[in-house]
Write an enzyme that holds these catalytic residues in place. Structure first.
Site, PDB file in Angstrom:
ATOM      1  N   HIS A  35       1.455   9.042   2.208  1.00  0.00           N
ATOM      2  CA  HIS A  35       0.304   8.857   1.321  1.00  0.00           C
ATOM      3  C   HIS A  35       0.488   9.834   0.153  1.00  0.00           C
ATOM      4  CE1 HIS A  35      -1.875   6.561   4.451  1.00  0.00           C
ATOM      5  NE2 HIS A  35      -1.134   7.303   5.253  1.00  0.00           N
ATOM      6  N   HIS A  84       0.832  -1.202   0.000  1.00  0.00           N
ATOM      7  CA  HIS A  84       0.000   0.000   0.000  1.00  0.00           C
ATOM      8  C   HIS A  84       0.869   1.256   0.000  1.00  0.00           C
ATOM      9  CE1 HIS A  84      -3.351  -2.624   0.799  1.00  0.00           C
ATOM     10  NE2 HIS A  84      -2.786  -3.073   1.888  1.00  0.00           N
ATOM     11  N   GLU A 116      -4.224  13.054   2.842  1.00  0.00           N
ATOM     12  CA  GLU A 116      -5.431  12.457   3.401  1.00  0.00           C
ATOM     13  C   GLU A 116      -6.276  13.568   4.025  1.00  0.00           C
ATOM     14  OE1 GLU A 116      -4.051   8.775   5.592  1.00  0.00           O
ATOM     15  OE2 GLU A 116      -5.078   8.070   3.781  1.00  0.00           O
ATOM     16  N   HIS A 149       3.164  10.574   7.644  1.00  0.00           N
ATOM     17  CA  HIS A 149       2.638  10.248   8.970  1.00  0.00           C
ATOM     18  C   HIS A 149       3.728   9.656   9.849  1.00  0.00           C
ATOM     19  CE1 HIS A 149      -1.724   9.892   7.296  1.00  0.00           C
ATOM     20  NE2 HIS A 149      -1.384  11.128   7.600  1.00  0.00           N
ATOM     21  N   THR A 205      -6.159   5.587   9.213  1.00  0.00           N
ATOM     22  CA  THR A 205      -6.786   5.893   7.918  1.00  0.00           C
ATOM     23  C   THR A 205      -6.800   4.686   6.995  1.00  0.00           C
ATOM     24  OG1 THR A 205      -4.725   6.627   6.909  1.00  0.00           O
ATOM     25  CG2 THR A 205      -6.028   8.301   8.095  1.00  0.00           C
ATOM     26  N   HIS A 236       5.474   6.722   7.368  1.00  0.00           N
ATOM     27  CA  HIS A 236       5.099   6.324   6.006  1.00  0.00           C
ATOM     28  C   HIS A 236       4.434   7.518   5.334  1.00  0.00           C
ATOM     29  CE1 HIS A 236       1.480   5.701   8.474  1.00  0.00           C
ATOM     30  NE2 HIS A 236       0.862   6.162   7.397  1.00  0.00           N
TER      31      HIS A 236
HETATM   32  O1  1SD Z   1      -1.827   3.721   7.052  1.00  0.00           O
HETATM   33  C1  1SD Z   1      -1.212   3.425   8.256  1.00  0.00           C
HETATM   34  C2  1SD Z   1      -0.998   1.934   8.327  1.00  0.00           C
HETATM   35  O2  1SD Z   1      -0.088   1.563   7.326  1.00  0.00           O
HETATM   36  C3  1SD Z   1      -0.458   1.541   9.617  1.00  0.00           C
HETATM   37  O3  1SD Z   1       0.840   2.025   9.662  1.00  0.00           O
HETATM   38  C4  1SD Z   1      -1.304   2.137  10.703  1.00  0.00           C
HETATM   39  C5  1SD Z   1      -0.679   1.935  12.053  1.00  0.00           C
HETATM   40  O4  1SD Z   1      -0.758   0.606  12.407  1.00  0.00           O
HETATM   41  O5  1SD Z   1      -1.452   3.528  10.555  1.00  0.00           O
HETATM   42  C6  1SD Z   1      -2.068   3.894   9.412  1.00  0.00           C
HETATM   43  S1  1SD Z   1      -2.270   5.649   9.459  1.00  0.00           S
HETATM   44  O6  1SD Z   1      -3.522   5.960  10.152  1.00  0.00           O
HETATM   45  O7  1SD Z   1      -1.112   6.234  10.102  1.00  0.00           O
HETATM   46  N1  1SD Z   1      -2.382   6.177   7.995  1.00  0.00           N
HETATM   47 ZN    ZN Z   2      -0.874   7.113   7.195  1.00  0.00          ZN
END
Ligand code: 1SD
Ligand code: ZN
Length: 263
Positions: free
Chosen positions: A97, A66, A107, A120, A202, A95
């Site tokens: 988006h 992803h 987002e 994030h 998210t 990570h």
């Molecule tokens: O999208 C991430 C997901 O990959 C995972 O890292 C999760 C934490 O377990 O967080 C979401 S997010 O809400 O930080 N986008």
């Molecule tokens: Zn995220």
């Protein structure tokens, strides 16, 4: 819904709630940040949000199918103050988006406007919980810092350390270590004003466990850096299915409070 969740019409955000009921809840993220309804809160300004990170090399980066994710469990890091009460949160991973073009990708949106991407930095509450997994089951378990991307002419040096590893993790499940030293502080904008509200992950299972802190000021990356993100593949095999888009659109804020701190 297709076997696995994703971002296409058949397995994307519109159908996540079928398999992940929390995705249909009342405390979901992201949201559109309507700046005129954000209430400034003197408590947030008095009890400053502070962070302390470690500089580390050889952090592991992986292709999750992803997007990319850097595992950075930092027992020596601390995020505290601001909306976090008396608790201390520790960095776990970061990570990004992004979108198909740079007219979209973040987002959270601000007064309906999307940025080209959103970083994030995911933290968990070490004061109350024993592990990241346990924290993710509680309403005050995680704190995520969101940083918007604007597109500009100057490449972001810290993001470039990520970009330079992406050819090694093209396919889902691949991972490698980032040789450069990364200090997560360098991902943050110089202006530290933020918006904050109570929300969720998210991505599925969309647990309602996140205190969101979204910085007002974006950081700048180049179009070429975003192009490299879009070259990652969502598949583990030979088939190339590029991750051109991995953002969830805004969910209703409902009657949740949206607060701001002008730091
Ligand atoms: O999208 C991430 C997901 O990959 C995972 O890292 C999760 C934490 O377990 O967080 C979401 S997010 O809400 O930080 N986008
Ligand atoms: Zn995220």
């Amino acid at each position: 819904m297709a076997a696995e969740w994703g971002y296409s019409p058949t397995n994307g955000p519109d159908v996540w709630a079928r398999l992940f009921p929390q995705a249909g809840g009342a405390r979901q993220s992201p949201v559109d940040i309507c700046t005129s309804i954000a209430s400034s809160d003197s408590n947030l300004e008095m009890k400053k949000l502070t962070f302390a990170y470690e500089s580390q090399s050889d952090l592991r980066i992986l292709n999750t199918g992803h997007g990319w994710k850097v595992e950075a469990p930092q027992s020596g890091s601390r995020l505290e103050g601001g909306p976090l009460g008396e608790d201390i949160y520790q960095l776990e991973q970061f990570h990004c988006h992004w979108g198909e073009t740079s007219a979209e990708g973040s987002e959270h949106t601000v007064d309906g406007r999307a940025y080209a991407g959103e970083l994030h930095l995911v933290h968990w509450n070490t004061t109350k919980y024993q592990s990241f997994a346990e924290a993710a089951q509680h309403p005050d378990g995680l704190a995520v810092l969101g940083v918007f991307f604007d597109v500009g002419n100057e490449s972001n040096d810290e993001i470039e350390k990520i970009v330079s590893t992406l050819s090694e993790i093209k396919f889902k499940g691949q991972f490698t270590d980032i040789p450069d030293v990364i200090d997560p502080t360098t991902f943050l904008p110089s202006g530290l004003g933020y918006w904050t509200y109570l929300g969720s992950l998210t991505t599925p299972p969309c647990n309602e466990c996140v205190i969101w802190i979204v910085y007002k000021e974006p950081i700048t990356v180049t179009e070429e850096q975003l192009v490299q993100f879009r070259c990652l593949s969502a598949c583990s095999g030979e088939a190339e299915e590029f991750i051109v888009k991995n953002y969830r659109p805004p969910q209703p804020l409902g009657n949740r409070a949206l607060r701001e701190c002008n730091a």
